[in-house]
Design a protein around this motif. Structure first.
Motif, PDB file in Angstrom:
ATOM      1  N   ASP A 193       0.794  -1.231   0.000  1.00  0.00           N
ATOM      2  CA  ASP A 193       0.000   0.000   0.000  1.00  0.00           C
ATOM      3  C   ASP A 193       0.824   1.278   0.000  1.00  0.00           C
ATOM      4  OD1 ASP A 193      -2.433  -0.982  -0.323  1.00  0.00           O
ATOM      5  OD2 ASP A 193      -3.112  -0.744   1.770  1.00  0.00           O
ATOM      6  N   HIS A 194       1.863   1.291   0.829  1.00  0.00           N
ATOM      7  CA  HIS A 194       2.575   2.567   0.942  1.00  0.00           C
ATOM      8  C   HIS A 194       3.303   2.912  -0.352  1.00  0.00           C
ATOM      9  CE1 HIS A 194       5.872  -0.165   2.108  1.00  0.00           C
ATOM     10  NE2 HIS A 194       6.686   0.794   1.687  1.00  0.00           N
ATOM     11  N   ASN A 204       0.566   4.102  -2.686  1.00  0.00           N
ATOM     12  CA  ASN A 204       0.196   5.459  -2.296  1.00  0.00           C
ATOM     13  C   ASN A 204       1.212   6.491  -2.769  1.00  0.00           C
ATOM     14  OD1 ASN A 204      -2.163   4.680  -1.106  1.00  0.00           O
ATOM     15  ND2 ASN A 204      -1.305   4.588   0.979  1.00  0.00           N
ATOM     16  N   GLN A 205       2.478   6.097  -2.657  1.00  0.00           N
ATOM     17  CA  GLN A 205       3.523   7.025  -3.103  1.00  0.00           C
ATOM     18  C   GLN A 205       3.424   7.287  -4.601  1.00  0.00           C
ATOM     19  OE1 GLN A 205       7.727   6.390  -2.489  1.00  0.00           O
ATOM     20  NE2 GLN A 205       7.483   6.703  -0.292  1.00  0.00           N
ATOM     21  N   GLU A 219      -6.734   5.831   4.182  1.00  0.00           N
ATOM     22  CA  GLU A 219      -6.666   4.664   3.304  1.00  0.00           C
ATOM     23  C   GLU A 219      -6.965   5.096   1.877  1.00  0.00           C
ATOM     24  OE1 GLU A 219      -5.928   1.494   4.145  1.00  0.00           O
ATOM     25  OE2 GLU A 219      -5.523   2.257   6.172  1.00  0.00           O
ATOM     26  N   ARG A 220      -6.357   4.375   0.927  1.00  0.00           N
ATOM     27  CA  ARG A 220      -6.632   4.705  -0.459  1.00  0.00           C
ATOM     28  C   ARG A 220      -8.046   4.270  -0.816  1.00  0.00           C
ATOM     29  NH1 ARG A 220      -3.988   4.022  -5.662  1.00  0.00           N
ATOM     30  NH2 ARG A 220      -3.196   1.975  -5.131  1.00  0.00           N
ATOM     31  N   ALA A 255      -4.657   9.856   1.443  1.00  0.00           N
ATOM     32  CA  ALA A 255      -3.749   8.705   1.375  1.00  0.00           C
ATOM     33  C   ALA A 255      -2.444   9.106   0.685  1.00  0.00           C
ATOM     34  CB  ALA A 255      -4.414   7.564   0.616  1.00  0.00           C
ATOM     35  N   SER A 256      -2.573   9.864  -0.393  1.00  0.00           N
ATOM     36  CA  SER A 256      -1.379  10.288  -1.133  1.00  0.00           C
ATOM     37  C   SER A 256      -0.517  11.223  -0.308  1.00  0.00           C
ATOM     38  CB  SER A 256      -1.781  11.001  -2.423  1.00  0.00           C
ATOM     39  OG  SER A 256      -2.554  10.152  -3.207  1.00  0.00           O
ATOM     40  N   ALA A 285       1.428   9.669   2.368  1.00  0.00           N
ATOM     41  CA  ALA A 285       2.522   8.807   1.918  1.00  0.00           C
ATOM     42  C   ALA A 285       3.827   9.572   1.736  1.00  0.00           C
ATOM     43  CB  ALA A 285       2.130   8.132   0.604  1.00  0.00           C
ATOM     44  N   SER A 328       2.823   7.045   5.268  1.00  0.00           N
ATOM     45  CA  SER A 328       1.749   6.044   5.340  1.00  0.00           C
ATOM     46  C   SER A 328       1.735   5.225   6.635  1.00  0.00           C
ATOM     47  CB  SER A 328       1.794   5.055   4.154  1.00  0.00           C
ATOM     48  OG  SER A 328       1.616   5.728   2.938  1.00  0.00           O
TER      49      SER A 328
END
Ligand code: ADP
Ligand code: MG
Length: 615
Positions: A10-11, A14-15, A75-76, A102-103, A106, A130
């Motif tokens: 996820d992280h 997100n990045q 959360e995304r 979320a972005s 991150a 994140s």
């Protein structure tokens, strides 16, 4: 071969997403301000340090979040704004992708403090790259405060890519302006490095513009309003005199969202055509409201382009509405009869309360609105049966003798034209208008006199009527007892075929349209049978000569061309009723002062000017 595909953590995802959503500190400002608006805040404070490189903080007094939501919002694809894809078509919020927080989380150090009305205590969450660092209960006011520190701390390449503080600050201020202009009912404060940059109280649109761009702006604004079934336009344009070399203030908002549209920008330029010099830029603050269904909302989060279902209609309405506003503005001195009442009033009248004659322009007239009645422009003084009367003007040849005799045989309907413009004058002057050299209609007005070019005036009237018929409603057509037959060249008929639909909207009925011949069994009410051929030939010629990318609409060209060949010519004598009717129709137009070809339709001369000549 071994499997090589794996899901990104996820992280990392997100990045990557952050790369699209967050380009610079200004993007964070935009996302946070929009979230605060979506949360229903009535006051919002933006705090900036080091052009946002060190801190972007937004404090709002909106709905706040519950503890669970506070955790979830990072959360995304976590959003409270849509539940299904259908919701996209009735979207009233700025956000909907659930990507922004979320972005941001991150690629920065984020601290969130939030509390809803209902809960006793609030929630504080610290999240970095994140990773949730801490979550606590805190005492805080209702609403949300989000602080975004050290943007791009974990992506040095992006951080180094940021521009100077001056440039980044400029971007931040731009975003701030866009949100603040779209939401005048929300109070905004902006602080930079500890000092106030903007203090914008809750207000209306005009006041908001003035509080952002300075008190001098007020007198430069010309209001623009229009409401049709598909589009509501409000806002202001800057008077042409104040057009600038640099692009200056140019803002479009669609459903309160700032957008860029070179197409709509062009519509504004077109409205200003002839009013500002080449290379100068008009200023505008224009708010368009459309049904969310009619726009493609699935726009990229950072993009400001938008797609409309019916761009052409938007263009036409925007251009015409602005022209109308500018027209009213420039014609204002003519129509503004309020002058010093004591000034040269004859003695016996001085005790009477002054009755100010007015030219009443039907400002609510809207060529795009569907009207139950037929094609005629609604005007308070208009007699019932204007269509037959209208046709008296059209198609008359320049041959004087034929005309004179033609006119003698015409009987006019007897009911009075009761327009105030003439009513008052009739009593006093006996004659309200007269014709000069069979070319100009001269009418006394309170400030002096008005001189109207009959051919150009009628062009304007017919142009608006035709355009309305073509774009919005079908005109009524007169059935011909004996269909008219024409033989045109193949290429010319090809052109006719292309515009057949528009022509039918104006009232033409084609009973057949073959390769080299066609037959017409119905014609628009405002055209005389004998001129049909000439009008169509001229139209085909104009279409052939049209500059290929001249821009906007063939409808416009069609209306212009037909109006020109149908309008009463110079040299045609007009009797009193015809003159008055034309003047009344002219003032029912959106833009009475300019002809479709941008020529001046009317001029006014002031009594003071005469006085000078006699001194
Ligand atoms: P989106 O705005 O697209 O829904 P965001 O990532 O910007 O996505 O926000 C996620 C969710 O967090 C929002 O849908 C909203 O429920 C909540 N939220 C974000 N900011 C605020 C705020 N200032 N006040 C209240 N709720 C907020
Ligand atoms: Mg958002």
């Amino acid at each position: 071969m071994t499997d090589i595909i794996q899901l990104l953590p996820d992280h990392v995802a997100n990045q990557i997403a952050a790369g699209e959503v967050v380009q610079r500190p200004a993007s964070v400002v935009k996302e946070l301000l929009e979230n605060a608006i979506d949360a229903g805040a009535s006051t919002i404070t933006l705090v900036i340090k080091d052009a946002g490189k060190t801190l972007v903080q937004v404090i709002d007094d909106g709905a706040g979040m519950s503890t669970t939501d506070a955790r979830l919002c990072f959360e995304r694809h976590a959003t409270s704004k849509i539940k299904s894809a259908e919701d996209l078509f009735s979207l009233n919020t700025k956000g909907f992708r659930g990507e922004a927080l979320a972005s941001i989380a991150a690629i920065a150090h984020v601290e969130l403090k939030t509390k809803t009305e209902a809960s006793e205590v609030g929630t504080k969450i610290v999240i970095e790259g994140s990773q949730v660092v801490s979550q606590d209960a805190v005492v805080t006011a209702k609403g949300t405060t989000i602080s975004v520190k050290n943007l791009f701390y974990n992506i040095p390449a992006r951080r180094n890519f940021l521009k100077s503080n001056t440039v980044e600050m400029r971007h931040i201020i731009d975003e701030f302006h866009r949100v603040a202009l779209a939401h005048p009912q929300v109070g905004f404060t902006m602080m930079n490095n500890g000092s106030d940059v903007f203090q914008l109280p809750q207000s209306n649109s005009r006041q908001r513009i003035v509080s952002i761009f300075g008190a001098k702006t007020n007198e430069k604004l010309v209001p623009v309003t229009e409401e049709t079934e598909i589009l509501k336009i409000s806002g202001f344009v800057i008077k042409p005199d104040f057009a600038r070399k640099s692009r200056g203030e140019q803002f479009f908002f669609v459903n309160d969202r700032f957008i860029k549209s070179s197409y709509l920008h062009h519509a504004v330029l077109a409205a200003f055509e002839g009013l500002i010099k080449d290379g100068m830029n008009p200023g505008y603050f224009l708010f368009l409201d459309v049904d969310p269904k009619s726009i493609d909302i699935n726009i990229h989060p950072t993009k400001t382009e938008i797609k409309f279902d019916d761009e052409h209609a938007m263009y036409a309405m925007l251009r015409s509405t602005i022209k109308h506003s500018l027209g009213q503005f420039s014609i204002a001195p003519v129509l503004d009869f309020n002058r010093d009442a004591g000034f040269d009033t004859p003695y016996e009248y001085s005790k009477k309360s002054p009755v100010t004659p007015t030219i009443e322009v039907d400002r609510s007239f809207n060529p795009f609105k569907k009207e139950p009645s037929q094609a005629n422009i609604k005007f308070p003084y208009q007699r019932e049966k204007t269509s037959s009367w209208e046709s008296l003007y059209v198609g008359l040849k320049d041959d004087d003798s034929e005309l004179q005799s033609g006119f003698q045989n015409i009987e006019f309907e007897s009911e009075e034209v009761t327009g105030k413009l003439f009513e008052k004058e009739t009593e006093e002057v006996g004659q309200t208008t007269f014709q000069l050299h069979n070319k100009y209609i001269v009418s006394p007005i309170k400030t002096g006199m008005m001189i109207i070019h009959q051919h150009l005036a009628h062009q304007r009237v017919l142009y608006e009527e035709l355009l309305k018929n073509i774009t919005v409603q079908e005109a009524v057509s007169q059935q011909l007892l004996f269909p008219l037959q024409f033989h045109f060249s193949k290429p010319d008929i090809e052109i006719l075929k292309k515009i057949q639909e528009q022509l039918e909207q104006t009232g033409f009925v084609f009973s057949s349209l073959k390769e080299e011949a066609f037959e017409i069994s119905g014609i628009p009410v405002s055209i005389v049978e004998s001129s049909v051929g000439t009008v169509l030939e001229q139209l085909i010629k104009d279409i052939k000569e049209e500059v290929p990318d001249a821009g906007f609409s063939q409808n416009d060209l069609l209306a212009k061309s037909m109006a020109k060949s149908m309008a009463v010519k110079t040299g045609v004598p007009l009797n009193r009723e015809e003159r008055e009717h034309l003047v009344n129709q002219l003032f029912a137009c959106k833009e009475p002062s300019v002809a479709p070809n941008n020529k001046t339709v009317l001029i006014t001369m002031n009594v003071n000017d005469f006085d000078k000549k006699f001194s």
